[in-house]
Design a protein around this motif. Sequence first.
Motif, PDB file in Angstrom:
ATOM      1  N   UNK A 209      37.522  33.588  36.624  1.00 25.82           N
ATOM      2  CA  UNK A 209      37.999  34.938  36.953  1.00 25.82           C
ATOM      3  C   UNK A 209      36.872  35.952  36.753  1.00 25.82           C
ATOM      4  N   UNK A 210      36.143  35.831  35.637  1.00 23.49           N
ATOM      5  CA  UNK A 210      35.031  36.751  35.372  1.00 23.49           C
ATOM      6  C   UNK A 210      33.985  36.671  36.482  1.00 23.49           C
ATOM      7  N   UNK A 211      33.657  35.463  36.889  1.00 28.04           N
ATOM      8  CA  UNK A 211      32.673  35.284  37.967  1.00 28.04           C
ATOM      9  C   UNK A 211      33.144  35.987  39.237  1.00 28.04           C
ATOM     10  N   UNK A 212      34.428  35.843  39.574  1.00 26.56           N
ATOM     11  CA  UNK A 212      34.957  36.484  40.783  1.00 26.56           C
ATOM     12  C   UNK A 212      34.907  38.008  40.671  1.00 26.56           C
ATOM     13  N   UNK A 213      35.253  38.536  39.514  1.00 25.48           N
ATOM     14  CA  UNK A 213      35.235  39.991  39.327  1.00 25.48           C
ATOM     15  C   UNK A 213      33.810  40.526  39.428  1.00 25.48           C
ATOM     16  N   UNK A 214      32.859  39.833  38.800  1.00 25.97           N
ATOM     17  CA  UNK A 214      31.458  40.264  38.871  1.00 25.97           C
ATOM     18  C   UNK A 214      30.945  40.180  40.306  1.00 25.97           C
ATOM     19  N   UNK A 215      31.252  39.099  41.007  1.00 22.06           N
ATOM     20  CA  UNK A 215      30.829  38.942  42.402  1.00 22.06           C
ATOM     21  C   UNK A 215      31.419  40.058  43.260  1.00 22.06           C
ATOM     22  N   UNK A 216      32.716  40.333  43.098  1.00 21.28           N
ATOM     23  CA  UNK A 216      33.352  41.394  43.867  1.00 21.28           C
ATOM     24  C   UNK A 216      32.736  42.757  43.543  1.00 21.28           C
ATOM     25  N   UNK A 217      32.415  42.969  42.278  1.00 24.18           N
ATOM     26  CA  UNK A 217      31.806  44.235  41.859  1.00 24.18           C
ATOM     27  C   UNK A 217      30.438  44.433  42.507  1.00 24.18           C
ATOM     28  N   UNK A 218      29.651  43.369  42.539  1.00 21.26           N
ATOM     29  CA  UNK A 218      28.319  43.433  43.139  1.00 21.26           C
ATOM     30  C   UNK A 218      28.404  43.668  44.655  1.00 21.26           C
TER      31      UNK A 218
END
Length: 191
Positions: A178-187
């Motif tokens: 989930x963290x990876x997805x949130x960071x990717x979406x943020x970037x």
Amino acid sequence: MNSDSGLEFVKDFCLQLATHEPVDDRERESIKTFCVLAPGLDAPFDEHSDPTHVTASAIVVGEPGVVLHLHKRLNMWLQPGGHIDAGETVHDAALREAREETGLDLQHFGAEKNSPRFIHLDVHPGPRGHTHLDLRFLLWASNKTFAPAAGESQQVKWFSFADALRLSEDGARGAIRIARQIVTDSLQGKA
């Protein structure tokens, strides 16, 4: 937190969980278990009141990736976290534990750095026959150099998300995904 040691929080949080999208079957089962067990606890935040209690942890991310520490007793790479102190909120406990265990300068993730971001729930066995109802929050590290507090594991490292997923235990993997997805979406400007 009020002097109820988490009773009001648990009641409200179970209602909030109705709209939380579980990342996998393990989290789905953890949510069900949390909402069955936690409301029946006399003091959900107090580790000494009952062997089943709420804990708080953090998925710490930053430019180098994600942080894990080698747990002293369990000898496993885990996200930082632990028990909730008297008078603390769950998200404050996650932030405090992560700061103590990493020594990093941390803040809540996202545009509103002071807004806690709950991302995952996991129910798992803890030491001494305890059951931890662990709520996980996403934190951002604005520096890269570790300085864990005395008495904490000194083995703290940055990992790529892929390596963190490979090294971490089953219960942490959903939160890391989930963290990876949130960071990717943020970037990508989506979050």
